[in-house]
Write a protein that holds these residues in place. Structure first.
Motif, PDB file in Angstrom:
ATOM      1  N   ILE A  33       0.852  -1.193   0.000  1.00  0.00           N
ATOM      2  CA  ILE A  33       0.000   0.000   0.000  1.00  0.00           C
ATOM      3  C   ILE A  33       0.887   1.243   0.000  1.00  0.00           C
ATOM      4  O   ILE A  33       1.728   1.418   0.875  1.00  0.00           O
ATOM      5  CB  ILE A  33      -0.928   0.018   1.232  1.00  0.00           C
ATOM      6  CG1 ILE A  33      -1.799  -1.238   1.266  1.00  0.00           C
ATOM      7  CG2 ILE A  33      -1.772   1.275   1.270  1.00  0.00           C
ATOM      8  CD1 ILE A  33      -2.772  -1.364   0.113  1.00  0.00           C
ATOM      9  N   PRO A  37      -6.829   5.400   0.735  1.00  0.00           N
ATOM     10  CA  PRO A  37      -7.985   4.928  -0.033  1.00  0.00           C
ATOM     11  C   PRO A  37      -8.492   6.018  -0.980  1.00  0.00           C
ATOM     12  O   PRO A  37      -8.250   7.205  -0.746  1.00  0.00           O
ATOM     13  CB  PRO A  37      -9.032   4.621   1.033  1.00  0.00           C
ATOM     14  CG  PRO A  37      -8.282   4.476   2.299  1.00  0.00           C
ATOM     15  CD  PRO A  37      -7.071   5.330   2.176  1.00  0.00           C
ATOM     16  N   TYR A  45      -7.342   2.261   5.724  1.00  0.00           N
ATOM     17  CA  TYR A  45      -6.755   0.943   5.548  1.00  0.00           C
ATOM     18  C   TYR A  45      -6.326   0.441   6.920  1.00  0.00           C
ATOM     19  O   TYR A  45      -5.689   1.164   7.684  1.00  0.00           O
ATOM     20  CB  TYR A  45      -5.540   0.995   4.623  1.00  0.00           C
ATOM     21  CG  TYR A  45      -5.875   1.168   3.165  1.00  0.00           C
ATOM     22  CD1 TYR A  45      -6.859   0.405   2.560  1.00  0.00           C
ATOM     23  CD2 TYR A  45      -5.183   2.076   2.383  1.00  0.00           C
ATOM     24  CE1 TYR A  45      -7.150   0.556   1.209  1.00  0.00           C
ATOM     25  CE2 TYR A  45      -5.469   2.233   1.040  1.00  0.00           C
ATOM     26  CZ  TYR A  45      -6.451   1.463   0.464  1.00  0.00           C
ATOM     27  OH  TYR A  45      -6.744   1.610  -0.867  1.00  0.00           O
ATOM     28  N   VAL A  77      -4.361  -6.292   4.123  1.00  0.00           N
ATOM     29  CA  VAL A  77      -4.913  -4.977   4.443  1.00  0.00           C
ATOM     30  C   VAL A  77      -6.415  -4.979   4.199  1.00  0.00           C
ATOM     31  O   VAL A  77      -6.894  -5.523   3.201  1.00  0.00           O
ATOM     32  CB  VAL A  77      -4.229  -3.890   3.593  1.00  0.00           C
ATOM     33  CG1 VAL A  77      -4.872  -2.540   3.806  1.00  0.00           C
ATOM     34  CG2 VAL A  77      -2.742  -3.831   3.926  1.00  0.00           C
ATOM     35  N   HIS A  79      -9.811  -2.547   3.838  1.00  0.00           N
ATOM     36  CA  HIS A  79     -10.318  -1.190   3.611  1.00  0.00           C
ATOM     37  C   HIS A  79     -11.656  -1.083   4.326  1.00  0.00           C
ATOM     38  O   HIS A  79     -12.629  -1.725   3.936  1.00  0.00           O
ATOM     39  CB  HIS A  79     -10.469  -0.930   2.115  1.00  0.00           C
ATOM     40  CG  HIS A  79     -10.993   0.431   1.797  1.00  0.00           C
ATOM     41  ND1 HIS A  79     -11.621   0.718   0.618  1.00  0.00           N
ATOM     42  CD2 HIS A  79     -10.994   1.590   2.495  1.00  0.00           C
ATOM     43  CE1 HIS A  79     -11.989   1.985   0.610  1.00  0.00           C
ATOM     44  NE2 HIS A  79     -11.620   2.532   1.749  1.00  0.00           N
TER      45      HIS A  79
END
Length: 142
Positions: A33, A37, A45, A77, A79
């Motif tokens: 990442i 987001p 996240y 991860v 979201h």
């Protein structure tokens, strides 16, 4: 997070009672990442979660049976974002997969004091299969 999203969308008529947390488990680990987001969805996240009592299929993004002698499985991860349940145009039901409302706890001792919120995890089995096994997600394994 629900309160912040509701405040940001008060002009659109969002009410705190109709805003719920929703999530999507990504295929990425923390190292993959590089940006926050998408702004249109928002949210956060979350990483560093451990699955207790089940395994995780990263390719198909779903719960699976745990590997023998593996107590905790590191989750990719996640979201987490808020949606308005009052808006009729939200299409969050994906395919024919079952969804297990997996409880998230701060510590391995599972009490109402360490409970955080449920994560929605896709599965092929019925959700009761994982409930009977006591599957949960832990923020800390010690």
């Amino acid at each position: 997070m629900r309160q912040e999203v509701t405040r940001a969308h008060t002009a659109k008529g969002w009410a705190l009672d109709s805003v719920v947390l929703y999530n999507e488990v990504t295929k990425s680990m923390k190292e993959d990442i590089t940006s926050p987001p998408p702004a249109e969805i928002g949210g956060v996240y979350v990483y560093g979660l451990f699955l207790d009592g089940a395994g995780w299929d990263r390719r198909n993004v779903k719960l699976v049976e745990p590997q023998p002698k593996v107590l905790f499985t590191s989750m990719p991860v996640v979201h987490v974002y808020a949606i308005n349940t009052a808006s009729p145009n939200k299409d969050d039901k994906k395919g024919s997969m079952n969804v297990y409302h997996c409880p998230v706890y701060k510590k391995p001792r599972r009490t109402d004091l360490t409970y955080v919120f449920p994560l929605l995890l896709r599965t092929v089995q019925v959700p009761e299969h994982w409930t009977l096994r006591g599957v949960a997600i832990l923020c800390d394994t010690k």
